[in-house]
Design a protein around this motif. Structure first.
Motif, PDB file in Angstrom:
ATOM      1  N   TYR A  45       0.808  -1.215   0.000  1.00 45.03           N
ATOM      2  CA  TYR A  45       0.000   0.000   0.000  1.00 45.03           C
ATOM      3  C   TYR A  45       0.848   1.276   0.000  1.00 45.03           C
ATOM      4  O   TYR A  45       0.315   2.371  -0.113  1.00 45.03           O
ATOM      5  N   ILE A  65      -2.041   3.995  -0.123  1.00 44.95           N
ATOM      6  CA  ILE A  65      -3.411   3.548  -0.371  1.00 44.95           C
ATOM      7  C   ILE A  65      -3.977   3.029   0.948  1.00 44.95           C
ATOM      8  O   ILE A  65      -3.373   2.165   1.595  1.00 44.95           O
ATOM      9  N   ARG A  74     -14.327   1.287  -1.221  1.00 45.13           N
ATOM     10  CA  ARG A  74     -13.224   1.755  -2.071  1.00 45.13           C
ATOM     11  C   ARG A  74     -12.191   2.458  -1.199  1.00 45.13           C
ATOM     12  O   ARG A  74     -12.542   3.252  -0.323  1.00 45.13           O
ATOM     13  N   LYS A 107      -5.758   2.865 -10.435  1.00 44.13           N
ATOM     14  CA  LYS A 107      -5.602   1.412 -10.573  1.00 44.13           C
ATOM     15  C   LYS A 107      -6.141   0.684  -9.339  1.00 44.13           C
ATOM     16  O   LYS A 107      -6.710  -0.405  -9.450  1.00 44.13           O
ATOM     17  N   GLU A 108      -6.004   1.301  -8.175  1.00 44.06           N
ATOM     18  CA  GLU A 108      -6.466   0.703  -6.926  1.00 44.06           C
ATOM     19  C   GLU A 108      -7.931   1.036  -6.628  1.00 44.06           C
ATOM     20  O   GLU A 108      -8.438   0.710  -5.566  1.00 44.06           O
ATOM     21  N   SER A 109      -8.618   1.703  -7.560  1.00 43.52           N
ATOM     22  CA  SER A 109     -10.032   2.092  -7.441  1.00 43.52           C
ATOM     23  C   SER A 109     -10.294   3.043  -6.284  1.00 43.52           C
ATOM     24  O   SER A 109     -11.373   3.011  -5.667  1.00 43.52           O
ATOM     25  N   CYS A 110      -9.352   3.888  -5.975  1.00 37.89           N
ATOM     26  CA  CYS A 110      -9.559   4.883  -4.920  1.00 37.89           C
ATOM     27  C   CYS A 110     -10.658   5.862  -5.330  1.00 37.89           C
ATOM     28  O   CYS A 110     -10.832   6.148  -6.504  1.00 37.89           O
TER      29      CYS A 110
END
Length: 145
Positions: A45, A65, A74, A107-110
């Protein structure tokens, strides 16, 4: 210029750059620092983004993240330690690092990226606003994505 994530060999270059961030001194490379470095590198992260030119780290930011139970579960991203070597400022390097961090967050859907600065300089605040952050939603710079 190359934008990339940090590697194990980059510690000295990053710490040297960090001496220009809030007057940090170059820390003693003791066991505590070495363990912290290993922990950061192994944390999926924790992303340290660097801009490299002629094999020197000239700009960087950290993107963390954070898993989250709200907003449809999310995560959100937190940006910290944005710095560019004073000899390379105002050339777009920090913006490139922030753009790379945004790609990680997407990319991490934040659902948002948060960034805070202690600077009161208008040029710094304008820089973050030009990079897509705002100071209207909360008492911080936030970019909703």
């Amino acid at each position: 210029m190359m934008i990339r994530e940090i590697t194990e060999k980059d510690l000295d270059g990053l710490l040297t750059l960090y001496t220009q961030l809030h007057d940090n001194t170059f820390p003693e490379k003791n066991n505590k620092l070495k363990q912290l470095w290993r922990d950061i590198l192994s944390d999926p992260y924790h992303h340290i983004i660097v801009c490299e030119e002629n094999e020197n780290i000239i700009s960087s930011c950290v993107c963390v993240i954070i898993p989250n139970l709200t907003h449809g579960q999310r995560p959100y991203a937190l940006i910290e330690n944005v710095v560019t070597d004073e000899k390379y400022r105002k050339k777009g390097y920090a913006t490139a690092c922030l753009d790379f961090a945004k790609e990680i967050a997407l990319k991490e859907s934040c659902y948002k990226i948060m960034l805070m600065t202690g600077s009161k300089q208008e040029s710094t605040l304008n820089f973050y606003q030009k990079a897509g952050y705002n100071c209207n939603d909360k008492t911080a710079f936030i970019q909703w994505i």
